[in-house]
Structures are given as structure tokens and as C-alpha cells.
Design a protein around this motif. Structure first.
Motif, short mmCIF file in Angstrom:
data_model
loop_
_atom_site.label_atom_id
_atom_site.label_comp_id
_atom_site.label_asym_id
_atom_site.label_seq_id
_atom_site.Cartn_x
_atom_site.Cartn_y
_atom_site.Cartn_z
N HIS A 76 0.84 -1.21 0.06
CA HIS A 76 -0.29 0.17 -0.06
C HIS A 76 0.93 1.09 0.26
CE1 HIS A 76 -4.30 -2.00 -0.03
NE2 HIS A 76 -3.72 -2.66 1.02
N LEU A 83 -5.13 1.49 1.82
CA LEU A 83 -4.89 2.89 1.16
C LEU A 83 -4.83 3.97 2.55
CD1 LEU A 83 -3.83 4.32 -0.59
CD2 LEU A 83 -5.93 4.64 -1.90
N GLU A 124 3.10 5.57 -5.95
CA GLU A 124 2.52 5.77 -7.20
C GLU A 124 1.22 6.35 -7.56
OE1 GLU A 124 3.47 4.40 -11.08
OE2 GLU A 124 4.18 4.44 -9.86
N ARG A 133 3.21 1.33 -1.68
CA ARG A 133 3.59 1.47 -3.06
C ARG A 133 3.10 2.12 -3.70
NH1 ARG A 133 8.11 -3.30 -5.22
NH2 ARG A 133 10.00 -2.99 -3.38
N ARG A 134 1.81 1.58 -3.35
CA ARG A 134 0.37 2.00 -4.08
C ARG A 134 0.04 3.58 -4.10
NH1 ARG A 134 -5.94 1.18 -3.24
NH2 ARG A 134 -6.89 1.97 -5.12
#
Length: 283
Positions: free
Chosen positions: A7, A117, A13, A9-10
Motif C-alpha cells: 500500500h 490505503l 505511485e 508503494r500504491r
């Protein structure tokens, strides 16, 4: 890979993909907050650098801003805070500029229902809080440094050493004489004695508010320092009230020459230089 790392990294990104509109909105909000005192071009340059430095910290465990990985963002925030101090911005305006990024990130992720998230976004919010505190601390240090620099510059301006005749210097003092100022007077006087080769220095205290034991000691130290350089010091501007105070305090000036006015002191110094001042009748 852990779920949290995924998450993280999400979120990173998501921020990277939407960097341009995110920074654009961030700049717009802060520009309105500052009411035109900083251009959008200036803010965009600063915020783009900050954004690029903050992005690798997304999902970072802990908010210890002294950690090595915070080195780049620490440097940027320190430079940013110093520039804001010099531009006259308040600490609240400086820190709020950073906090404004929160709202843009919240708006970017508000439609996502993923609880992981959401937790990551809260962690990012905590990161910005830590960086905001770092910004405030940097701002405070920068302001203290600037105040100290300005005080030193003012001290230099209020303690001039001037050459009023060949071989004669004058130090007109105005205001309060304390240890810091005496040190500046002593250093500047000794430097000028060396530069000009003068053998006489007049320390005029006409503008000194009051003379107490401490002020007298400061004067005596300056006179002794000048004598070690081979120069005679004359203290002028001793008004009746100051003379009475000196006597009441039992302060001994010893063999130091004292005069009531700067004119008397200059006349004495010129005589010692072999120059006679003669009044010429005109008419």
C-alpha cells in the motif's frame, strides 16, 4: 512483500502519477494564502523540489526527521525556511505552506474505499506534521541567526572609529555601553590604531546615558588596551551629573586624561601632537 509495503508503494505511485495536477493545486492554494507575496513560478520551483524529496519517504516507518533518509528534505526545508524569514513571512505562513499539501492528498484519495490505503494516507499526514515541526524549528533558528547578524551590524554602525586629525582618532559613543559593545569598540579602535599609526584616541561619552561601575570598567579596559598599542586615550564628554556619579561610586580613573567636551579633548590631543589651535579674528 508485506501488505503495508504494498500500500505504501500504491500511495507513492498514486502521488507520482498525479504529481503535476497535485503540485499545481498545491501552488494555487498557497499562492492565495500568501496573497501575491510569492509568485506561482517561485512556489512551483520550491514545491516541486520538496515533493520530489518527500515522495521517497511515503510509507516510511516512523517520523524521526534526524534519520539519514530525511537529509535531503531537511536541507530543502532549512533553505526554504530561511528564504521565508528574509522575505518577511510569518512562521504560520511558512509551515502552512507545507501543510497545504495534506488537503490535496486527501482530495486525491477520498474516493478510494481501501482501508489500508486510508491508513497509509494518515501515516503520510503524520509525516507532513513532523516536517511541519521541522520547518518551524528551521524558521526559528534562521530568524535568530538573522537577528544576531542584524544586531552585530547595528553594533558596528553605532560604534564608529573616525580619524579627525593626523595622529588623532575619535570614538563617539551613544546609548548604553555593555560588554559586547565594549569588545567591538576595543577591537575597532585597536585596528584603526594599527592602520593609521595614530598615537592619540578620544573616547567621547557625551551620548552615553549613564555611567556606572561596569561602564567605567569597560572604559578602563579599552584605555589599557590602547596604551598597550602605544596610544594615549582621552575620555571626553564627562558632564557634571556623570562626574558626580563617578565620584559617588568611588571610581578611580587614575592618570587617564579626562575632558568635559570633545572639543577640549581634541585641543589637548593636538597640543600633544605639536599643533597649536589659534583663533583668528575675521573682519
Amino acid at each position: 512483500m508485506t501488505a503495508d509495503a504494498g500500500h505504501a508503494r500504491r500511495l507513492a505511485e498514486l502521488l507520482r502519477t498525479n504529481a503535476e495536477p497535485l503540485i499545481d493545486k498545491w501552488v494555487g492554494v498557497v499562492a492565495a494564502l500568501l496573497r501575491g507575496r510569492a509568485t506561482k513560478a517561485e512556489l512551483e520551483t520550491d514545491f516541486r523540489e520538496l515533493f520530489d524529496a518527500v515522495l521517497p519517504l511515503v510509507g516510511h516507518d516512523g517520523t524521526d526527521t534526524s534519520a539519514p533518509e530525511f537529509a535531503e528534505v531537511r536541507s530543502l526545508l532549512d533553505e526554504y525556511s530561511r528564504s521565508r524569514v528574509r522575505a518577511g513571512f510569518t512562521p504560520s505562513e511558512t509551515a502552512s505552506s507545507l501543510f497545504s499539501l495534506k488537503q490535496q492528498v486527501f482530495e486525491l484519495t477520498e474516493g478510494d474505499t481501501d482501508p489500508e490505503l486510508f491508513r497509509e494516507v494518515l501515516g503520510f499526514s503524520g509525516l507532513l506534521d513532523a516536517l511541519g515541526l521541522l520547518t518551524f524549528e528551521s524558521y526559528s533558528r534562521a530568524r535568530e541567526d538573522i537577528i544576531r547578524e542584524q544586531s552585530e551590524q547595528l553594533l558596528e554602525l553605532t560604534t564608529p572609529v573616525v580619524k579627525i586629525w593626523e595622529g588623532v582618532l575619535a570614538v563617539p559613543l551613544v546609548g548604553t555601553l555593555d560588554s559586547a559593545r565594549t569588545q567591538v569598540v576595543m577591537e575597532k579602535l585597536l585596528e584603526m590604531l594599527v592602520e593609521t599609526g595614530s598615537e592619540h584616541a578620544i573616547i567621547d561619552i557625551t551620548g552615553v546615558f549613564a555611567v556606572d561601575t561596569q561602564v567605567a570598567q569597560h572604559l578602563l579596559k579599552t584605555v589599557v588596551a590602547a596604551r598597550l598599542m602605544g596610544a594615549e586615550c582621552i575620555v571626553s564628554g564627562i558632564r557634571p551629573q556623570i562626574a558626580q556619579t563617578i565620584v559617588a561610586l568611588g571610581i578611580e580613573f587614575g592618570d587617564i586624561v579626562t575632558k568635559a567636551s570633545l572639543a577640549d579633548a581634541l585641543r589637548h590631543a593636538l597640543r600633544r601632537e605639536g599643533v597649536d589651535v589659534v583663533r583668528r579674528e575675521v573682519g
